[in-house]
Design an enzyme around this catalytic site. Structure first.
Site, PDB file in Angstrom:
ATOM      1  N   SER A 147      21.373  18.441 -10.809  1.00 34.42           N
ATOM      2  CA  SER A 147      22.372  19.505 -10.671  1.00 34.42           C
ATOM      3  C   SER A 147      23.786  18.952 -10.593  1.00 34.42           C
ATOM      4  CB  SER A 147      22.071  20.367  -9.436  1.00 34.42           C
ATOM      5  OG  SER A 147      22.179  19.595  -8.251  1.00 34.42           O
ATOM      6  N   HIS A 148      23.934  17.637 -10.353  1.00 32.51           N
ATOM      7  CA  HIS A 148      25.254  17.005 -10.302  1.00 32.51           C
ATOM      8  C   HIS A 148      25.369  15.877 -11.323  1.00 32.51           C
ATOM      9  CE1 HIS A 148      25.290  19.080  -6.412  1.00 32.51           C
ATOM     10  NE2 HIS A 148      26.597  19.054  -6.523  1.00 32.51           N
ATOM     11  N   GLU A 163      21.869  24.273  -8.220  1.00 34.11           N
ATOM     12  CA  GLU A 163      20.426  24.518  -8.279  1.00 34.11           C
ATOM     13  C   GLU A 163      20.134  25.926  -8.784  1.00 34.11           C
ATOM     14  OE1 GLU A 163      17.940  22.495  -7.876  1.00 34.11           O
ATOM     15  OE2 GLU A 163      19.130  20.760  -7.276  1.00 34.11           O
TER      16      GLU A 163
END
Length: 340
Positions: A49-50, A190
């Protein structure tokens, strides 16, 4: 290389891809390099997610004029143990890199020091900052508000951002002890990944715009996320708003989303980083007290519990030999940015 619907990249390829995309989107080379390092590190450590997914987020902020692509950070010293870097509306990574050496120097000179990043655009995790400082032998904390996406406990309308808190602790001969968590029930990324995959989310992640719990990621993205831990997470979120907003003369999450003016860009505002030199308190006793800290870590792991960041470090080892895998559709979306 494609495999099972995924595309495999070496770490070097992942960082080079990120840098190429960012420069193609108009980001100045020094900013592109700093941002690409952060994205590649997220992918390397299994934080999808990053990771490279954030190229889509960054490209949107650049295209919508939310971020100043060639901003020149300006460093100043508002007090003897304080450092400020005005990011000029650019992404936060380069201002942190430019402020870090003076922060480390001041922490070692005075025992404790703080760095305020002002007027920056933030889309990444905070663990890279605290891990970098822990690697210098310092204990570190970092905080940043975001956009008002999160409802306070007992309410259903957004007031807070995801408002992460990160902490790093140096461990001689071992990777630092690091945690980084949103004060929301889950990171917004997320929910975005669930939306992209067409998957429902747990009902305790957020509310639709009518204030009802929802498993629809789109409804929650358009409504309000929840804090973690009820009133405890809500109080921590309020603390982050204060110490990384008004305390350093920067925006709250509500002000950030208002400044966005509907462009759907990344949060605009500030970040506070605090660095503490353990030797300032401990002097010649430093090694003895660091061993006492190691005894605590051993007591945790000795009963089968996992330390925060252990999964990231394990993923890092795998990635260094096996590379990273991203969904083929995400790779296609990223590759399209090179043609834009």
């Amino acid at each position: 290389m494609s495999r099972d619907g995924d595309v495999t990249l070496t770490l070097g390829e992942a960082e080079a891809l990120a840098r190429s995309v960012l420069e193609r989107q108009g980001l100045a080379p020094d900013h592109a390099a700093a941002v690409a390092r952060t994205m590649a590190a997220g992918e390397r450590d299994g934080c999808a997610s990053h990771g490279l997914y954030r190229l889509l987020v960054a490209a949107n902020s650049i295209a919508k004029g939310v971020v100043v692509p060639d901003a020149v950070p300006v460093l100043s010293e508002p007090a003897v143990a304080l450092v400020r870097v005005d990011g000029g509306g650019g992404f936060a990574q380069l201002p942190f890199e430019q402020g870090k050496p003076l922060l480390v120097e001041k922490a070692r000179r005075f025992g404790i020091a703080a760095l305020a990043l002002n007027n920056v655009v933030h889309f990444a995790a905070l663990w890279p900052e605290v891990e970098a400082l822990a690697g210098e032998g310092l204990a570190a904390l970092a905080f940043t508000p975001s956009h008002a996406w999160v409802a306070p406990e007992g309410g259903t309308k957004p007031v807070f951002g995801t408002n992460p808190i990160a902490f790093g602790w140096p461990r001689p001969g071992k990777p630092p002890f690091v945690f980084d968590f949103a004060t929301s029930a889950v990171a917004r990324g997320e929910i975005e990944l669930h939306r992209r995959a067409g998957k429902p989310i747990p009902p305790d992640w957020g509310y639709d715009d009518a204030g009802n719990p929802s498993t629809d990621p789109v409804a929650v993205l358009n409504g309000a996320m929840r804090t973690f831990g009820g009133h405890k997470g809500s109080a921590l979120a309020a603390m982050v708003e204060l110490i990384a907003g008004p305390l350093i003369g920067d925006m709250t999450s509500a002000e950030s989303i208002a400044a966005d003016q509907g462009r759907m860009g990344s949060p605009i505002g500030g970040e506070l980083v605090i660095a503490i030199d353990p030797s300032g308190f401990l002097g010649a006793g430093l090694e003895d007290h660091l061993r006492r800290a190691e005894a605590m870590f051993e007591a945790i792991e000795g009963q089968g519990a996992r330390l925060p960041s252990a999964r990231r470090y394990a993923a890092r080892v795998r990635s260094e030999t096996e590379g990273v895998r991203i969904p083929a559709q995400l790779h296609r979306d990223i590759s399209a940015l090179l043609k834009a």
